[in-house]
Structures are given as C-alpha cells and as structure tokens.
Write an enzyme that holds these catalytic residues in place. Sequence first.
Site, PDB file in Angstrom:
ATOM      1  N   PHE A  58       0.863  -1.183   0.000  1.00 20.28           N
ATOM      2  CA  PHE A  58       0.000   0.000   0.000  1.00 20.28           C
ATOM      3  C   PHE A  58       0.897   1.229   0.000  1.00 20.28           C
ATOM      4  O   PHE A  58       1.734   1.401   0.881  1.00 20.28           O
ATOM      5  CB  PHE A  58      -0.923   0.035   1.224  1.00 20.28           C
ATOM      6  N   ASP A  88       9.721   2.622   0.935  1.00 20.42           N
ATOM      7  CA  ASP A  88       8.614   3.370   1.526  1.00 20.42           C
ATOM      8  C   ASP A  88       8.664   3.174   3.035  1.00 20.42           C
ATOM      9  O   ASP A  88       8.367   2.096   3.546  1.00 20.42           O
ATOM     10  CB  ASP A  88       7.298   2.852   0.931  1.00 20.42           C
ATOM     11  N   LYS A  90       3.875  10.657   8.002  1.00 17.13           N
ATOM     12  CA  LYS A  90       3.269  10.278   9.278  1.00 17.13           C
ATOM     13  C   LYS A  90       4.008  10.899  10.470  1.00 17.13           C
ATOM     14  O   LYS A  90       3.843  12.070  10.767  1.00 17.13           O
ATOM     15  CB  LYS A  90       3.156   8.754   9.372  1.00 17.13           C
TER      16      LYS A  90
END
Length: 398
Positions: A140, A225, A254
């Site tokens: 994802f 990532d 984040k």
Amino acid sequence: MMENREQIMEQAEEAFLHTYNRYPVVLERGEGVYLYDTEGKKYLDFAAGIAVQALGYHYPGYDEALKSQIDRLLHTSNLYYNEPAAEAAGKLVKMSGMSKVFFTNSGTEAIEGALKAARKYTWAKGRKDAYEIIAMNHSFHGRSMGALSVTGNAHYREPFEPLIGGVRFADFNDLESVKAQFSDHTCAVILETVQGEGGIYPATEEFLKGVKKLCEEHDALLILDEIQCGMGRTGSLFAWQEYGVKPNIMTCAKALGCGVPVGAFLLDEKTAAASLAPGDHGTTYGGNPFVCAAVSKVLDIFEQDHIVEHVRKVGAYLESRLDALVNAYDCIALRRGKGLIQGLVIQGRPVNEIVLKSMDEGLLVITAGSDVLRLVPPLVITEEHVDEMVEKLERVLA
C-alpha cells in the site's frame, strides 16, 4: 454531552463525502498517550492517528515550537528561502544519511515524487525505454493515481483503471519473484521495508539485500517506503538502517511531523545528481515554515530524548507480552512486526469486532488487512502502558 456527540456525528455525515466508515466516537483532546472523547471517556491510544502521533499528545516543547512559528510566519511558498525548512532539511539529511530532501504535504505525495525521480533518472541517463517499476503484491503506497498504480491490491486499483502504465508486481519476500520481473525496461523497485496495510510483514534481510543487488546489476533504483515503519517505529530511525540496505530513494511522512501534515522523499547522492531538476517537480505548501518548524522540533526531540533507544527497550517488552497472548488465546494465530509496529493475526472471529469491543474497554487499536489487529502506539509508551493494553485486550478476547 451525548446530544452534542450525536449532533457532531450527524453534521459530519451530512457534509462529508462518505469515503470512511468512522467509529462512533467523537475525540476531543489528548494528553500523553491517552485520548478523551466529548463524553469524557478516556482511551489508551495504540493507534496513534495511524502511526502519526509518535510523541503522543502535548509532548514537552512540541506545542511551543508550533505556537512560536505561528507568531512569526506560516507560509511563503518555495519561491523564497525560510529558516525552519533549511533547518529541518539539514537535520533530516544528516540523520538519515541521504543526500537531498524534498518536502511534501503527505506520504502519497512523497511516493509521487519518488516515482517521478526514478523515471527521470533513467531518462536523464539516455535510457528512455527504461520506465518500468516493479512493486509488491499486498503493498500500500497511497490513493493518488500514481501511488495507486504501485499499490499491490486489485481491490484498491480496479475502479480507477487505467492507471499509469509500466508497473509489474512481484511477491514480497520472494526474491525469485522479483528477479522474474526485471528486464531492460526496469527503472526502479518500490517496496515497504515493513508492509503495513497489507498485514504487518517485515522484509527479510536476505530479500532486501537481494533486491538491492538486483537493482545495482540492472542500474535500477531501490525505493523504500518508510511512511509508516520509519521515524523510529521499528527501533531504528529508519527501518532499512537495521538491514544495512540503503535505498536510492526513501519516502517518509506520518511521524515526521507528529501531527502536522508533512511528508518527504529523500535521494542518495547519485540519484539527486541525475534526476529531478528545476521545473521537473514542485509544491505550493510543501516544506512551509509551519510544518518544517514541527519537523525540526521532532528531530531534535528524537535525538535529545533518545526516542529510538526507548523504542528498542519497550518494543522488546511489547513483543514478549504479545507472544504470551498468542500462546494463551486460540483466536490469535501469530504475531508479526518489529518494535512498535505489531500485528496479531486473528482467526475464528471478525477482527473489527475486537476493535469495537476494545473501544468499550477504553483502548484504541486498528486493523491491517482483513484479519490483522494492528498496534502502532505512540513511541513514548512505557511498559506500564503495555501492561494496561494487554489487560484491556484480554478482557475483550475472553
């Protein structure tokens, strides 16, 4: 207050585009590693805004840094220099060991920039037919068209096809599967160092080193990532540092801002020297003084308060307590994860039922995939908070 809660939820449902099935709670404030709703109920937070609130709520010095910047300057655009962005960039480059950074507004935008940088790199080297990107199944990377194109879940992709072309999918932790997708057209491999939404799967050392070697052999770039697993969550500032496998491009977001919307992609020296140039990429808000004041302060706190070292200690304790739960309850098949990104594989009962019942007990946890209970608490939790979480979760499981 109940009426107030219902009014807020009704107003939201009337105005919001319905793309989220939200839980029936209105959160009002946070303190430390706890959240409180509009009715005054207290929740131990093991979700952290989906791994964002690494320092919990109102960590000493963080709020003050933001308030001070609000009084000075919020935004100027990237047509001019500003001090917080310069400071944040310098600290992030030094602490990551990368060469250059580009600040974005989100993790998804960081992925977009990383993909563009990879394609520009091969184009600039005269390999204009080397545009293919190898991504992982069950990965994802975000919701925009580019990030969606490298997200290895057909459920997310299919309603929006055709997406960007030239993407091949391989199996995570299966080196032969990745090798089979390489060709003269390959420009990059993108993967999460720890797959998050796909079910909390850490990469094996053999796999990550093998992919890096394949990239070097084909003059392709490795994009890691670290949007969810980075910023100390696994027990290193970035998860790849534990493996000794440095990417050519890394994305983060984040916990980078611990609450303000900010992301970044970073490039190593060779990629920075031969990829994006003036006019190739840009952003109006990215790296503005306000978000960069947050990033700069977060990086200071991580270093001064030894946050990563704390994660190693409390992460080991969390793993031991979760392993004990696996042994004690038939509905938990196994544990996966590193440090303070952990997943419990649930069998025989809906994982969302456990999430809802945990809320009744004053515990916030979330899911990953269809059968994994995800625990991504603030990095500043203590062993006592782990014990409190286990006590609450055991009442739900029993």
